[in-house]
Design a protein around this motif. Structure first.
Motif, PDB file in Angstrom:
ATOM      1  N   ALA A  24      40.398  54.818  26.986  1.00  0.00           N
ATOM      2  CA  ALA A  24      41.405  54.383  27.959  1.00  0.00           C
ATOM      3  C   ALA A  24      41.223  52.909  28.320  1.00  0.00           C
ATOM      4  O   ALA A  24      40.102  52.419  28.440  1.00  0.00           O
ATOM      5  CB  ALA A  24      41.307  55.234  29.227  1.00  0.00           C
ATOM      6  N   ILE A  25      42.368  52.240  28.514  1.00  0.00           N
ATOM      7  CA  ILE A  25      42.409  50.830  28.899  1.00  0.00           C
ATOM      8  C   ILE A  25      43.421  50.678  30.030  1.00  0.00           C
ATOM      9  O   ILE A  25      44.526  51.210  29.945  1.00  0.00           O
ATOM     10  CB  ILE A  25      42.847  49.944  27.713  1.00  0.00           C
ATOM     11  N   ALA A  26      43.038  49.938  31.083  1.00  0.00           N
ATOM     12  CA  ALA A  26      43.962  49.650  32.189  1.00  0.00           C
ATOM     13  C   ALA A  26      43.874  48.167  32.537  1.00  0.00           C
ATOM     14  O   ALA A  26      42.778  47.622  32.671  1.00  0.00           O
ATOM     15  CB  ALA A  26      43.633  50.495  33.414  1.00  0.00           C
ATOM     16  N   VAL A  27      45.029  47.531  32.678  1.00  0.00           N
ATOM     17  CA  VAL A  27      45.106  46.109  32.988  1.00  0.00           C
ATOM     18  C   VAL A  27      45.873  45.935  34.294  1.00  0.00           C
ATOM     19  O   VAL A  27      47.032  46.353  34.397  1.00  0.00           O
ATOM     20  CB  VAL A  27      45.824  45.323  31.868  1.00  0.00           C
ATOM     21  N   GLY A  28      45.204  45.320  35.284  1.00  0.00           N
ATOM     22  CA  GLY A  28      45.841  45.090  36.574  1.00  0.00           C
ATOM     23  C   GLY A  28      45.860  43.619  36.932  1.00  0.00           C
ATOM     24  O   GLY A  28      45.143  42.812  36.338  1.00  0.00           O
ATOM     25  N   ARG A  29      46.661  43.290  37.920  1.00  0.00           N
ATOM     26  CA  ARG A  29      46.832  41.899  38.320  1.00  0.00           C
ATOM     27  C   ARG A  29      45.595  41.317  38.992  1.00  0.00           C
ATOM     28  O   ARG A  29      45.278  40.157  38.835  1.00  0.00           O
ATOM     29  CB  ARG A  29      48.034  41.784  39.248  1.00  0.00           C
ATOM     30  N   GLY A  30      44.878  42.123  39.774  1.00  0.00           N
ATOM     31  CA  GLY A  30      43.712  41.608  40.488  1.00  0.00           C
ATOM     32  C   GLY A  30      42.554  42.564  40.388  1.00  0.00           C
ATOM     33  O   GLY A  30      42.661  43.641  39.809  1.00  0.00           O
ATOM     34  N   GLU A  31      41.425  42.147  40.942  1.00  0.00           N
ATOM     35  CA  GLU A  31      40.285  43.054  41.021  1.00  0.00           C
ATOM     36  C   GLU A  31      40.662  44.176  41.979  1.00  0.00           C
ATOM     37  O   GLU A  31      41.222  43.935  43.036  1.00  0.00           O
ATOM     38  CB  GLU A  31      39.056  42.317  41.551  1.00  0.00           C
TER      39      GLU A  31
ATOM     40  N   SER B 191      41.052  51.489  38.223  1.00  0.00           N
ATOM     41  CA  SER B 191      40.246  52.710  38.193  1.00  0.00           C
ATOM     42  C   SER B 191      41.124  53.955  38.337  1.00  0.00           C
ATOM     43  O   SER B 191      40.849  54.982  37.713  1.00  0.00           O
ATOM     44  CB  SER B 191      39.157  52.693  39.264  1.00  0.00           C
ATOM     45  N   LEU B 192      42.163  53.865  39.141  1.00  0.00           N
ATOM     46  CA  LEU B 192      43.090  54.996  39.268  1.00  0.00           C
ATOM     47  C   LEU B 192      43.833  55.244  37.954  1.00  0.00           C
ATOM     48  O   LEU B 192      43.976  56.388  37.509  1.00  0.00           O
ATOM     49  CB  LEU B 192      44.091  54.744  40.396  1.00  0.00           C
ATOM     50  N   ALA B 193      44.304  54.173  37.331  1.00  0.00           N
ATOM     51  CA  ALA B 193      45.034  54.316  36.060  1.00  0.00           C
ATOM     52  C   ALA B 193      44.117  54.895  34.982  1.00  0.00           C
ATOM     53  O   ALA B 193      44.547  55.751  34.192  1.00  0.00           O
ATOM     54  CB  ALA B 193      45.622  52.976  35.631  1.00  0.00           C
ATOM     55  N   LEU B 194      42.865  54.436  34.935  1.00  0.00           N
ATOM     56  CA  LEU B 194      41.917  55.003  33.971  1.00  0.00           C
ATOM     57  C   LEU B 194      41.700  56.493  34.235  1.00  0.00           C
ATOM     58  O   LEU B 194      41.656  57.296  33.298  1.00  0.00           O
ATOM     59  CB  LEU B 194      40.577  54.265  34.036  1.00  0.00           C
TER      60      LEU B 194
ATOM     61  N   LEU C 150      38.451  64.662  24.292  1.00  0.00           N
ATOM     62  CA  LEU C 150      37.153  64.244  24.800  1.00  0.00           C
ATOM     63  C   LEU C 150      37.204  62.759  25.144  1.00  0.00           C
ATOM     64  O   LEU C 150      37.555  61.940  24.303  1.00  0.00           O
ATOM     65  CB  LEU C 150      36.073  64.492  23.740  1.00  0.00           C
ATOM     66  N   CYS C 151      36.846  62.407  26.367  1.00  0.00           N
ATOM     67  CA  CYS C 151      36.893  61.011  26.831  1.00  0.00           C
ATOM     68  C   CYS C 151      35.670  60.251  26.332  1.00  0.00           C
ATOM     69  O   CYS C 151      34.545  60.697  26.511  1.00  0.00           O
ATOM     70  CB  CYS C 151      36.924  60.953  28.358  1.00  0.00           C
ATOM     71  N   VAL C 152      35.925  59.110  25.717  1.00  0.00           N
ATOM     72  CA  VAL C 152      34.851  58.247  25.224  1.00  0.00           C
ATOM     73  C   VAL C 152      34.809  56.998  26.093  1.00  0.00           C
ATOM     74  O   VAL C 152      35.833  56.360  26.318  1.00  0.00           O
ATOM     75  CB  VAL C 152      35.086  57.871  23.744  1.00  0.00           C
ATOM     76  N   PRO C 153      33.629  56.626  26.573  1.00  0.00           N
ATOM     77  CA  PRO C 153      33.535  55.449  27.440  1.00  0.00           C
ATOM     78  C   PRO C 153      33.537  54.148  26.648  1.00  0.00           C
ATOM     79  O   PRO C 153      33.254  54.130  25.456  1.00  0.00           O
ATOM     80  CB  PRO C 153      32.197  55.637  28.139  1.00  0.00           C
ATOM     81  N   CYS C 154      33.827  53.093  27.358  1.00  0.00           N
ATOM     82  CA  CYS C 154      33.663  51.730  26.840  1.00  0.00           C
ATOM     83  C   CYS C 154      32.208  51.388  27.127  1.00  0.00           C
ATOM     84  O   CYS C 154      31.324  52.145  26.755  1.00  0.00           O
ATOM     85  CB  CYS C 154      34.641  50.807  27.564  1.00  0.00           C
ATOM     86  N   GLU C 155      31.930  50.309  27.812  1.00  0.00           N
ATOM     87  CA  GLU C 155      30.559  50.062  28.255  1.00  0.00           C
ATOM     88  C   GLU C 155      30.279  50.943  29.469  1.00  0.00           C
ATOM     89  O   GLU C 155      29.210  51.518  29.604  1.00  0.00           O
ATOM     90  CB  GLU C 155      30.370  48.583  28.594  1.00  0.00           C
TER      91      GLU C 155
ATOM     92  N   GLU D  95      34.610  50.845  18.762  1.00  0.00           N
ATOM     93  CA  GLU D  95      33.359  51.149  18.055  1.00  0.00           C
ATOM     94  C   GLU D  95      32.710  52.426  18.583  1.00  0.00           C
ATOM     95  O   GLU D  95      32.159  53.215  17.807  1.00  0.00           O
ATOM     96  CB  GLU D  95      32.393  49.968  18.176  1.00  0.00           C
ATOM     97  N   ASN D  96      32.769  52.644  19.896  1.00  0.00           N
ATOM     98  CA  ASN D  96      32.196  53.867  20.469  1.00  0.00           C
ATOM     99  C   ASN D  96      32.940  55.103  19.978  1.00  0.00           C
ATOM    100  O   ASN D  96      32.324  56.123  19.660  1.00  0.00           O
ATOM    101  CB  ASN D  96      32.211  53.807  21.989  1.00  0.00           C
ATOM    102  N   ILE D  97      34.255  55.011  19.917  1.00  0.00           N
ATOM    103  CA  ILE D  97      35.038  56.150  19.414  1.00  0.00           C
ATOM    104  C   ILE D  97      34.677  56.420  17.958  1.00  0.00           C
ATOM    105  O   ILE D  97      34.487  57.571  17.555  1.00  0.00           O
ATOM    106  CB  ILE D  97      36.548  55.898  19.596  1.00  0.00           C
ATOM    107  N   LEU D  98      34.554  55.362  17.171  1.00  0.00           N
ATOM    108  CA  LEU D  98      34.147  55.526  15.765  1.00  0.00           C
ATOM    109  C   LEU D  98      32.779  56.192  15.660  1.00  0.00           C
ATOM    110  O   LEU D  98      32.574  57.077  14.819  1.00  0.00           O
ATOM    111  CB  LEU D  98      34.093  54.160  15.067  1.00  0.00           C
ATOM    112  N   LYS D  99      31.847  55.768  16.477  1.00  0.00           N
ATOM    113  CA  LYS D  99      30.489  56.321  16.458  1.00  0.00           C
ATOM    114  C   LYS D  99      30.524  57.830  16.726  1.00  0.00           C
ATOM    115  O   LYS D  99      29.906  58.618  16.014  1.00  0.00           O
ATOM    116  CB  LYS D  99      29.633  55.618  17.514  1.00  0.00           C
ATOM    117  N   TYR D 100      31.278  58.230  17.760  1.00  0.00           N
ATOM    118  CA  TYR D 100      31.382  59.654  18.081  1.00  0.00           C
ATOM    119  C   TYR D 100      32.115  60.426  16.984  1.00  0.00           C
ATOM    120  O   TYR D 100      31.754  61.560  16.668  1.00  0.00           O
ATOM    121  CB  TYR D 100      32.059  59.868  19.428  1.00  0.00           C
ATOM    122  N   ALA D 101      33.131  59.803  16.397  1.00  0.00           N
ATOM    123  CA  ALA D 101      33.873  60.457  15.311  1.00  0.00           C
ATOM    124  C   ALA D 101      32.951  60.714  14.119  1.00  0.00           C
ATOM    125  O   ALA D 101      32.999  61.782  13.507  1.00  0.00           O
ATOM    126  CB  ALA D 101      35.061  59.607  14.892  1.00  0.00           C
TER     127      ALA D 101
END
Length: 193
Positions: free
Chosen positions: A117-124, A129-132, A145-150, A179-185
């Motif tokens: 998942a990726i979410a882009v917002g205007r500010g901090e 976090s809600l969109a994710l 199955l949800c795969v994390p980024c960092e 890369e994380n998704i590839l690793k799990y795959a």
């Protein structure tokens, strides 16, 4: 192996599309089949709540791109979904896609597949976090199955079109997500063999 990248942005070549494409790069490099499904150039009409699909397994709405996407879901191994944040939520276009996915609820098309998942917002704290959480909830409700980024999904801050291209750290994190998704795959494939 196949991955589907979905951008919920109505803006063509916007910051969300840039990050989704960046996350898809490792899949191109590994020779996966990659399908880019960007809602800036697709149409998903909203669900009308008729629940006919419960009985028939088919949506009564025709003439949009949902039928194509259902075939993509059926034949993919992984997904990456990105959205800009609108009023601390996913876009209306992406929400329509989620709602229309109810048609395959009984078929479990995403069960056991990997999702990022990726979410882009205007500010901090602009609702990323809600969109994710909404994207992750969609995955979990669909059996994916949800795969994390960092950490968790990729949360980015960008205001003007193209802002994200100047953020090397966020571009790198998008790649890490892929890369994380590839690793799990690869781990899942090795275990199945």
């Amino acid at each position: 192996m196949k991955v589907v990248g979905i951008s919920g942005s109505p803006r063509k070549d916007g910051n969300t599309e840039v990050l989704v494409r960046q996350a898809l790069q490792p899949f191109y490099e590994k020779g996966w089949e990659v399908s880019e499904f960007f809602l800036s150039s697709k149409t998903i009409n909203p669900c009308i709540g008729c629940e006919t699909c419960i009985e028939t397994g088919k949506c009564v709405i025709e003439g949009d791109d949902m039928e194509f996407l259902l075939r993509e879901f059926e034949h993919c191994d992984a997904l990456i979904i990105g959205t800009p944040v609108y009023y601390r939520n996913v876009t209306a276009q992406l929400k329509a896609l989620f709602d229309r996915s109810f048609v395959f609820n009984n078929r479990k098309l995403l069960a056991g597949k990997l999702g990022g998942a990726i979410a882009v917002g205007r500010g901090e704290g602009g609702g990323q976090s809600l969109a994710l959480s909404i994207i992750h909830n969609y995955y979990l409700s669909s059996g994916a199955l949800c795969v994390p980024c960092e950490i968790n999904g990729l949360s980015a801050k960008a205001d003007k079109p193209g802002d994200i291209k100047m953020q090397e750290n966020r571009l790198r994190q998008a790649r890490v997500l892929g890369e994380n998704i590839l690793k799990y795959a690869e781990l899942m494939k090795a275990k199945a063999d």
